[in-house]
Every structure is written in C-alpha cells, then in structure tokens.
Design an enzyme around this catalytic site. Structure first.
Site, short mmCIF file in Angstrom:
data_model
loop_
_atom_site.label_atom_id
_atom_site.label_comp_id
_atom_site.label_asym_id
_atom_site.label_seq_id
_atom_site.Cartn_x
_atom_site.Cartn_y
_atom_site.Cartn_z
N GLU A 464 38.93 38.55 51.49
CA GLU A 464 37.84 37.89 50.79
C GLU A 464 37.85 36.42 51.19
O GLU A 464 37.18 36.01 52.11
CB GLU A 464 37.99 38.08 49.28
CG GLU A 464 36.75 37.70 48.49
CD GLU A 464 36.87 38.13 47.04
OE1 GLU A 464 36.17 37.55 46.22
OE2 GLU A 464 37.67 39.04 46.73
N GLU A 740 44.83 34.98 39.33
CA GLU A 740 43.41 35.30 39.15
C GLU A 740 43.15 35.89 37.77
O GLU A 740 42.16 35.57 37.12
CB GLU A 740 42.97 36.29 40.23
CG GLU A 740 41.51 36.65 40.18
CD GLU A 740 41.10 37.57 41.31
OE1 GLU A 740 39.90 37.58 41.66
OE2 GLU A 740 41.97 38.28 41.87
#
Length: 865
Positions: A464, A740
């Site tokens: 990503e 995260e």
C-alpha cells in the site's frame, strides 16, 4: 553604540541546501541573538556575486521569516550570496551576518537539452522487468572550474561519475504526479570530474513510475512503460567555456545485474553479472547497446522543495537466534523503515535471502500483515572475497529480519539496518517523569520517520504505502512540531491540487493511483478531503508560510464549494460514502468505518471546520469578500449541526468520545452547552475505564477537548491508561512505533486478524500534539511561532515535563517541575517573539524574548494523582 544583536542561521526558502532553487524570487529567513527587549525595525539585505556586492535593499519590517526577495529575478544557474544586517527600535545596527550562498536551478523549459534514455530491448508491459544501467564517456579539454548535474528519471536512479556515486539521495526523484510534476535534483559534481576522459552513468529501478503499486496485487506501468535516465551535466572550464553533456542517442545501455527491484517485493541482485568499473574510464565494453531515446515535456520538470530521502542512521541487532532450519532471525529492537546492509563472504553462486517483518508470532516472522508484499531481498555472491551489499531501490518496514543461506558461522556485526526517510531537520523534543509517556512520544517520532518517505504514507510494510489525505491531515500538527516538514508537505499539497477532480473532489490518496472497486470512482469524503484546506493552514500556523495558502487557494476553495453544495440548503452533509471515525476500536476488524459516532455527524463537523478555515485563509490573503461569505456559511453549518446532532443543550446524538470531542474542539457547541458536552465527555471516559474510544477523526481532539473543558485530570487518565485499547497498552505490548489499530496485537500476543493491520502508522500518534501543548505547555499562538502560548497543566502523577521546539525564529522551550507545593516553570523565547504564560493557578503573564523563571502554588493532588 555598542550592539550585541547578531544575525544567525540565514536561510533560503524551506531548505538547508540552497542549490538548484526552483524559484527566481526565493524568500529569506533569519534568526537573531539580542539583548532583552531588543526589537527589529528594519533589515538591510546585500546581494553579492563572488566577492562583489551588486545590490542592497533596505526594508522596514519586523518580519524575520520568509521575507520576500527584494532584488531582480534570478536567472537560471545564477549563483549569488546574501548577507543581512538588522536595525533596532533603539537605532542600533547589527553586524553583517555570514553570507549564505544560493543558486538557481534550470528555471525555464528551454534550458533543457536532455531527453530520457533507457534500455533498447523489448519488454512485456504490465510485468516485472529487468532494469537497465546507462552510461556515456566524454572528453573535457580543459580544467574544471564548476560543474552541476541536473538529473531525474522515469523510475528511480543512482548516478555515478568516474566510479563515484553522486550524492547520497535514495529513491530519487521520489514520487510526484509525474505527468504534471517530475522533480529533478541539482548536484555539485565539480570535484568528481577531471581534464580528459570521464564517464557518467546511472543505475535505474522501477520505483513508483512503473513498479507494482496499489491493493490486491496492484498495478504496473501507472505512469509509463519506459525506464529512463534524464540528465544534463553542465561544466564550466577555466577558459570560460561551458560544456553540456546531456542524455541523448550517444549514450549506451546494459541489462543491470539487478534482475528485479520493487518497492513492495524487494530486490534481486546477481553480483556475478556485475562489474565494479562500469562507470569508470576503461570499464568493460561488453554487453552495452545503443539506448532508446524517449520524449519528456520539460514543462513538467520542477526543482524539489524538500530534502531527499537519505539514510539517517544505522541500527545493529540487539538479539539473534539460529532456527532449526538454519536461518538466522534478527531483532533490531526498533520497528523501522529502511533496509539491511550485509558484509558477507561466500562461494560463487551462493544465494543469500533477506526477509522482513514487523513482528514475531510463535517465534517466527509474522508476514501475513505484509499482504501481497514479498519484502524479500536476494543477492547471489560471485565468490571473490568479502562484499558489502544492500539493495538500491527498495525499502521495507520491519523490526525483525530472517537471513537464509548465510555462509559459515553467522556474525551479527556483519548486518546493520539502515534507516531511510526524507531527511527533514529534527525540530521537536519532549521529556517527562513517566517513562511510558516518553516511550509513547518516541514511538510517534519513529512512525513519523518511517512514514515520511518522500510523501506522507500510511504504513510502510505492506502493499500500500499511499499518501492517504486524511491520515496526514490529522497528524500534520504533530509532525510539524517534530520535524521541519514544510517543504515536503508543501510539495505534496501541489500534487493534491494536480490530482483533484474538476468538481473539487480530493482523492483518498495522493499521488492518485487506481484504487480498485473499494475506492473507485472517487467520492468526496470528510476528514480526508479536508486536507486540501486544513493542511495548508497547519503549514501557515506552524511555519509562518502564507505563500502556501495562496498557492493552495483554488484547491481549498474548490473542496469547500463542493462539500457545501453536497450539504445543500440545510447545511447538513448526510449523503455519500464516508469513512467517518475510521478505526474506532469498537469497529469490527472487517469494517473499520463502523464507528460509534455517526459518520455524517463527523462529515458535518468537518464541513464547518474547513469552511471556517477557508474564511480564515481568505482573510490572511486579503480576500475580504470571500472571508465574509465563508464565515456566513460556516455560521449556518454550526446552527444546523446543533439542530441535527445535539439535543440543544450540549449532548450529541452520538453519545461518543469522538462526537463530543469534535463538537468541543471545533467550537460547534459553546457556553453552557460546551460545559455540558465537556462534562459528558469526561463521564464517558470514566465509564470506559479511561480506555480510548476514538478512531482517526476523534483521536486528535479528545484529550484537547477534555483539557479545554476543564477536565485535564480525565485527559491524563485517558492518555496514561494501560489497558486495551489505549496508547500505553501498545507501549506495554512492546510497540516501538504507533500502530494502525489500537489492538494491532491482541492481549494474548496474537496479531489482529483484520486485513488492515500495521504496526507502524502515525495517525493515532496525533495525541503527541496534546503532549507538547498541555503536558510540556508549548504551542504556537501566532503563525510561525511568532507568539507562543505556554500553558502547562501538570497531572497524572508527573513531577516534571519539558518540551523544546526549533521554531522559524529560533528555539522555544518550556520546562516545569513540582517541588513540594510549588510549581516551577522555565520558558525561553527567541528574539522576534512574544509569549503568553498561563500558570496552573490561573495567573496569566506576558513575556518577551529571553529566559523566564516563574513559580506558583499548585494543589497537592496534582502531583499525586
């Protein structure tokens, strides 16, 4: 008159290296050392060329930061020096500062002769392809006085000149929206050239240009199928001639000994195919073929506004073990972003494989969180003795590494982890009496480093690593305290404007790439799209740069006009796709947007906040009519928000930490309603056992909202809580970066099963801005820290805390300690700034530059809570 004021740290724009500037009118900043009470009233700036002064300008101004260029425009390649001296209100004049050199880059498209050159062999588009090396030999028939290499690439590159690497950049030219903005960098290569024969060459790699990017396998060739070097070497000889060596059809190409390089998957390098002297005079000529010459619109070439990615440090393993399979598992003690450098000696054909992961599970590298990123580097040895090797064109997020194929007995001193990120200047520090809170701050710092790799990214380990707009929007204030990220974020915002849709929609991530069915077609989303308005304002607030507001005005206005139209006449944004309070800990692993707070409440709150900030921006830019208009719209949105999302007495319809935090911090509820909202927020925190209950939208505001509502004790309870979910839970679980998810690792030591699980993601670290402003007591009260608010609020059992920030005016600091029933505070301010000190007992004082010692009584329970 005796004068002790001196001018220091004279800078150009936001750079430490004023070589190859991309503007003909660079702004100047300086700092001052002077006696108490001294104040600048005017400045004299001298322009010099060599030893000759060519112009001076006197400006009546108290400004020291980003002062406009007072001379004629610089021409391409022009080299000058500037000096500054200042005059005070008392009539005194400082000595001249030391000179600062600056040099313009290639400012006009017509300056470019170079064309991109690359390999000439056929390649299959949409696949991983072998990169090329390119080179050219050339003669210089005279002594070299000065030489500049202007270089960039389709892909990423490393240049070599006569066998020596040019510069220390990594992953150049970085990632921009290449079709509109392709950065080139200027290098002084005077000392690398000789009279006679020379060789200039470059390694090439896919990088972001044609390498695999994105989700679910990603995409190749997003910007082109070619891999090419674009360079222009300009040499001044002693007799006054200028020689230009540009990439053209006189260059030659060779298949690289790097058979593959990818940002996600790693690199494969066969040293048996390498020749050390390939970029030196007399290098082997076998295997070289004519290049393919491509086209490049020179109008897209831009000089960088930010420092490059560099290696900024090295870590050695803190532990290692040999597995039953014979592999070596290394622990570097810190989750980092970078790559390994190994020194190894083995037989020809020996293959050494390096694998990377953020965490271990059951004693093994846990690689599911990499998704489809291989994160694997492979080197094949050539058997001619010890070799030191690291990959060139990849970067990994890892704390742990596994080495397979190591020849002989393993030596842990033969491996180092090299830390890579944009080489920003460190500007912020924090300390306190609680080791857990200090470790949390250190984790925020490391996540900033790891995710500021040319652009602000979301996580560095998986497939990503995109420039998510909402993530940096909430984190930019914290980042701007820790590092001078003004140039980097200013550059990224230009790409945001380039990639913005015609209707004003801001992509979820910038630079924009295809996002698959989850993110296409692009829809406007609150928090994320608001980066167009709020991130420029943060740069103005923290660095005093009104220029970024002017440059981003059209982008910011287009976003606000779009979301106001989406809200309609009722001023409620309650339609369309929204991420809301993304990654609220109550959200299920497979649906991170399913938060406790109504996503449309979040959207309407941000509609108000961005509209209000656009009005503020307009006022700074002298757009009075626009300021009045957007203030009116913002007022209408606030009234609508209160009517739809509150009970009219301060309680929000979503009875959640994020909803109340946004209502309070954004000023949507006021007066008695704000007191009610603050009391309810404190009740919710207590009812949750002081555990956090916010995602990306709520995390930056919840502790400040509690503090502003008079519940600083609950803010401390929240931030210092250690059970899951909480910030210090991640510390106690061994985290060395911000996660995260609040529970990226579960209490039983297993990794969260959610697909989106990273152990290095800065967004939830936005709480550090509260630590700076409330725990240390240090926050800007005017753009560029020209005025500072010192408002430390002791609590949580802390006995001391301090913060230090290198502002555009110089060092600002605050340090406090408790001694018995007394609170002792020391603050410092540089020349050109003023401060407001708010002591815990309610005393408010005005202070000027210098060092100030203050004391007040403090309630006994503050130091023992």
């Amino acid at each position: 008159m005796t004068m002790s004021t001196t001018v220091t740290d004279l800078r150009v724009e936001h750079t430490r290296e004023a070589l190859g500037l991309g503007t003909p009118r660079p702004r100047l900043s300086w700092q001052l050392d002077g006696p108490t009470g001294w104040r600048q009233e005017s400045v004299e700036i001298a322009l010099e060329s060599g030893a000759r002064r060519v112009a001076t300008a006197v400006i009546s101004t108290r400004d020291q930061v980003l002062v406009p260029w007072p001379f004629a425009d610089l021409a391409s390649r022009q080299r000058v020096q500037v000096r500054v001296r200042v005059s005070g209100a008392d009539g005194s004049v400082s000595p001249w500062s030391a000179s600062t050199a600056l040099e313009a880059g290639l400012l006009a498209p017509s300056d470019w002769q170079a064309r991109p050159v690359g390999g000439s062999w056929d390649e299959e588009a949409g696949t991983d392809r072998r990169p090329a090396r390119v080179r050219r030999s050339f003669e210089l028939d005279g002594d070299v006085v000065s030489a500049r290499l202007y270089a960039t690439a389709h892909g990423v590159f490393e240049a070599e000149l006569n066998g020596t690497r040019v510069g220390s950049d990594e992953l150049s030219p970085g990632w921009t929206s290449y079709g509109s903005r392709l950065r080139y960098r200027t290098h002084d290569v005077t000392d690398l050239l000789v009279a006679g024969e020379n060789v200039l060459g470059a390694w090439l790699g896919d990088g972001w240009y044609r390498g695999r990017l994105g989700f679910n396998g990603g995409y190749h060739d997003l910007y082109g199928t070619d891999l090419a070097f674009l360079a222009q070497l300009e040499v001044e000889l002693a007799d006054g001639r200028r020689v230009v060596v540009a990439t053209d059809d006189r260059w030659e190409a060779q298949a690289s000994p790097i058979s593959f390089s990818g940002l996600y998957d790693g690199e494969r390098h066969d040293l048996r195919l390498d020749e050390d002297a390939w970029s030196s005079v007399g290098g082997d000529g076998r295997g070289w073929t004519p290049v393919t010459v491509g086209e490049r619109d020179p109008r897209t070439l831009v000089a960088p506004e930010q420092p490059p990615v560099r290696c900024t440090g090295e870590l050695t393993p803190v532990a290692h073990r040999i597995t039953p399979r014979g592999t070596v598992v290394l622990d570097f003690g810190q989750n980092l972003v970078g790559r390994l450098r190994i020194t190894v000696d083995g037989e020809a054909g020996r293959v050494v494989t390096l694998r990377h992961a953020e965490v271990l599970q059951d004693g093994e590298l846990y690689r599911r969180t990499l998704r489809l990123a291989a994160a694997e580097d492979v080197v094949t040895l050539r058997g001619d003795g010890p070799v030191t090797w690291e990959p060139r064109f990849t970067v990994h997020g890892f704390r742990y590494a596994e080495i397979e194929g190591w020849p002989g007995e393993f030596d842990p001193t033969a491996v180092v982890a090299r830390v890579l990120h944009t080489d920003m200047e460190r500007t912020g520090w924090f300390s306190c009496s609680d080791p857990g809170l200090e470790r949390l701050h250190e984790n925020v710092l490391w996540s900033t480093r790891g995710n500021f790799v040319d652009i602000p990214t979301d996580c560095p380990q998986r497939d990503e690593r995109l420039g998510w707009t909402g993530d940096i929007q909430v984190f930019a204030p914290t980042a701007s305290f820790l590092y001078d990220c003004s140039g980097m974020l200013g550059s990224w915002l230009q790409d945001l404007a380039v990639d913005q849709l015609p209707d004003g929609t801001v992509p979820w991530f910038v630079p924009r790439i295809p996002g698959g069915p989850s993110w296409e077609p692009i829809e406007p989303g609150a928090v994320w799209g608001d980066a167009a308005v709020l991130t420029p304002w943060t740069l103005y607030e923290r660095f005093g740069d009104a220029g970024v507001l002017a440059r981003q005005w059209d982008s910011a206005k287009a976003w606000v006009d779009l979301i106001v139209s989406r809200a309609g006449e009722d001023r409620i944004w309650d339609e369309g796709f929204q991420l809301g309070d993304w990654l609220d800990p109550a959200a299920p692993p497979d649906d991170p947007a399913d938060a406790l707070t109504d996503r449309h409440l979040v959207a309407t709150a941000y509609l108000y906040w961005s509209t209000r900030h656009l009005a503020m921006t307009a006022r700074v830019l002298g757009r009075t009519a626009d300021a009045t208009h957007y203030d009116t719209v913002a007022d209408e949105v606030r009234v609508a928000f209160v009517g739809r999302y509150t009970d009219g007495r301060g309680r929000t319809t979503s009875d959640a930490q994020t909803a109340l935090g946004l209502a309070l911090e954004f000023g949507l509820v006021r007066g008695d309603d704000a007191r009610t909202a603050g009391d309810r927020l404190a009740e919710l925190v207590t009812a949750a056992g002081n555990r956090i209950a916010t995602g990306f939208a709520g995390t930056p505001v919840v502790a400040p909202a509690l503090t502003g509502a008079g519940h600083v004790d609950r803010a401390y309870d929240l931030v210092l809580e250690r059970s899951c979910p909480s910030w210090l839970y991640t510390v106690d679980m061994g985290g060395t970066t911000i996660w995260e998810r609040w529970d990226s690792m579960l209490p039983d030591g297993k990794v969260n099963p959610g697909e989106m699980t990273s152990f290095n993601h800065y967004a939830l670290g936005a709480v550090a801005d509260w630590m700076h402003a409330t725990v240390a007591g240090l926050a800007p009260a005017a753009p560029g820290w020209r005025r500072v608010r010192f408002a430390p609020r002791p609590g949580g059992g802390l006995t001391h805390a301090s913060g230090r920030h290198l502002s555009p005016y110089g060092e600002v600091s605050a340090a406090w300690r408790l001694a018995g029933e007394a609170f002792h505070l020391t603050v410092t301010l540089p020349v050109g700034t003023t401060g407001e000190v708010s002591l815990p007992d309610g005393t408010v004082l005005e202070v000027g530059h210098g060092r100030h010692e203050l004391t007040c009584p403090v309630a006994e329970e503050v130091g023992t809570a």
